[in-house]
Design an enzyme around this catalytic site. Structure first.
Site, PDB file in Angstrom:
ATOM      1  N   CYS A 131       0.836  -1.201   0.000  1.00  0.00           N
ATOM      2  CA  CYS A 131       0.000   0.000   0.000  1.00  0.00           C
ATOM      3  C   CYS A 131       0.868   1.247   0.000  1.00  0.00           C
ATOM      4  CB  CYS A 131      -0.916  -0.029   1.234  1.00  0.00           C
ATOM      5  SG  CYS A 131      -1.902   1.457   1.386  1.00  0.00           S
ATOM      6  N   CYS A 185      -0.368   4.064   2.179  1.00  0.00           N
ATOM      7  CA  CYS A 185      -0.176   3.890   3.625  1.00  0.00           C
ATOM      8  C   CYS A 185       1.280   4.148   3.995  1.00  0.00           C
ATOM      9  CB  CYS A 185      -0.503   2.456   4.067  1.00  0.00           C
ATOM     10  SG  CYS A 185      -1.994   1.781   3.378  1.00  0.00           S
ATOM     11  N   ASP A 186       2.217   3.665   3.174  1.00  0.00           N
ATOM     12  CA  ASP A 186       3.615   3.615   3.601  1.00  0.00           C
ATOM     13  C   ASP A 186       4.551   4.548   2.820  1.00  0.00           C
ATOM     14  OD1 ASP A 186       2.790   1.541   5.250  1.00  0.00           O
ATOM     15  OD2 ASP A 186       3.200   0.020   3.734  1.00  0.00           O
TER      16      ASP A 186
END
Ligand code: NAP
Length: 310
Positions: free
Chosen positions: A132, A135-136
């Site tokens: 992701c 997300c990261d």
């Protein structure tokens, strides 16, 4: 006893909840361990109707949650369905450690990212291997570093474009010589100077588990059968999804891709059990189609409860 339990809190689950709550069936929705589903891991959603300037994925999910709760949906936050019995008229759903009885069930459990299954991948998950980018991607470890995205669909293109904000260069590794992504996404990727597409190539190995961090990937060109090392600090895997249907195996019918089989709208092989969204649909997989199927499942469940008068 519950009238209807909804399993899952993505677009399909919340939409089913809105309809069932408005029908005064007071549904109980079990969110799962990642409330909001896959849309909470995305950024700008540009193709959900009604938002001419787009809307952030997490914001859209939060709005759906509020709408479902406003009409009386009860929510078990962060709870997970761990077992399921559906062969009788009364269904039983195990939520965490507690069994609940219900007259109907709507399954909207979605899908999770598919893994590459190559050496080094699992050892380096969260240590440079990610599923992701939104997300990261902003983590300090990835700043101004070469990053690799693998895949050729809309997700891979979206991840690659997003990562250009942080990376020194983004390599998009795809196993064929043409992107599967929609033309608008493909065009954006091919016109982005920070993205370099590596065609006809697969990742054979992620390095270096011994150093406990990603230092590179071993690529194999499938046309020329040449392997080489590509140095990078992060690997973002975006090669599609697998449905979260393990707990239903052997209980309701699944197809060869482990998607739940439905007929006549959203009916599963078990009466009183309905399914919608990415755990059913391996073709369209859009927020709007999942929401549409959530609506269908709610209407089917409502009719079932009325007609069977359980
Ligand atoms: P997808 O369209 O199924 O694409 C998966 C990609 O991964 C394909 O290019 C596939 O290669 C590749 N792949 C699969 N297994 C692989 C493996 N083992 N090794 C290497 N490559 C592998 O999945 P997606 O990109 O997640 O998209 C899913 C759906 O969501 C699509 O309908 C898409 O349109 C939609 N979506 C839309 C948006 C948007 O509209 N903004 C954003 C994200 C997703 P091949 O091409 O060779 O099969």
């Amino acid at each position: 006893m519950e009238e209807v339990i909804i399993i899952g809190s993505g677009c399909a689950g919340w939409t089913a909840a809105i309809y069932l709550a408005r029908a005064k069936l007071s549904p109980l929705l079990v969110t799962g361990s990642e409330p909001g589903g896959l849309l909470t891991t995305t950024t700008l959603v540009e193709n959900y109707p009604g938002f001419p300037l787009g809307i952030q994925g997490p914001e859209l999910m939060e709005a759906m949650r509020k709408q479902a709760e406003r009409f009386g949906t009860r929510v078990k936050y962060l709870s997970v369905v761990t077992d399921f019995q559906c062969d009788g008229k009364i269904k039983r759903v195990k939520i965490d450690d507690e069994w609940l009885e219900t007259k109907a069930v709507v399954i909207a459990v979605g899908a999770r990212p598919r893994k590459l299954s190559v050496p080094g991948e699992s050892e380096l998950e969260t240590k440079g291997v990610s599923y992701c980018a939104t997300c990261d991607g902003a983590l300090p470890v990835f700043r101004n570093q070469p990053l690799v995205v693998v895949g050729g669909g809309d997700s891979a293109c979206e991840e690659a474009l997003y990562l250009t904000r942080f990376a020194s260069v983004v390599y998009l590794v795809h196993r064929r010589n043409a992107l599967r992504a929609s033309s608008i996404m493909a065009e954006r990727v091919l016109n982005e100077p920070k993205i370099k597409v590596i065609w006809n190539s697969v990742i054979e190995k992620v390095l270096d588990p011994k150093q406990d961090r990603v230092t590179g990937v071993v690529l194999r060109n499938v046309k020329e059968e040449i392997t080489n090392l590509l140095e990078c600090r992060g690997l973002f895997v975006a090669i599609g999804h697998v449905p979260n249907t393990q707990i239903f195996e052997g209980k309701i019918e699944l197809d060869e891709k482990k998607l739940i089989k439905t007929t006549e709208g959203t009916r599963t092989s078990m009466a009183g059990v309905f399914a919608c969204g990415d755990c059913v649909d391996g073709v369209y997989r859009q927020a709007v189609t999942a929401a549409g199927m959530g609506c269908m499942a709610a209407i089917d469940a409502e009719r079932y409860l009325r007609e069977k008068s359980i």
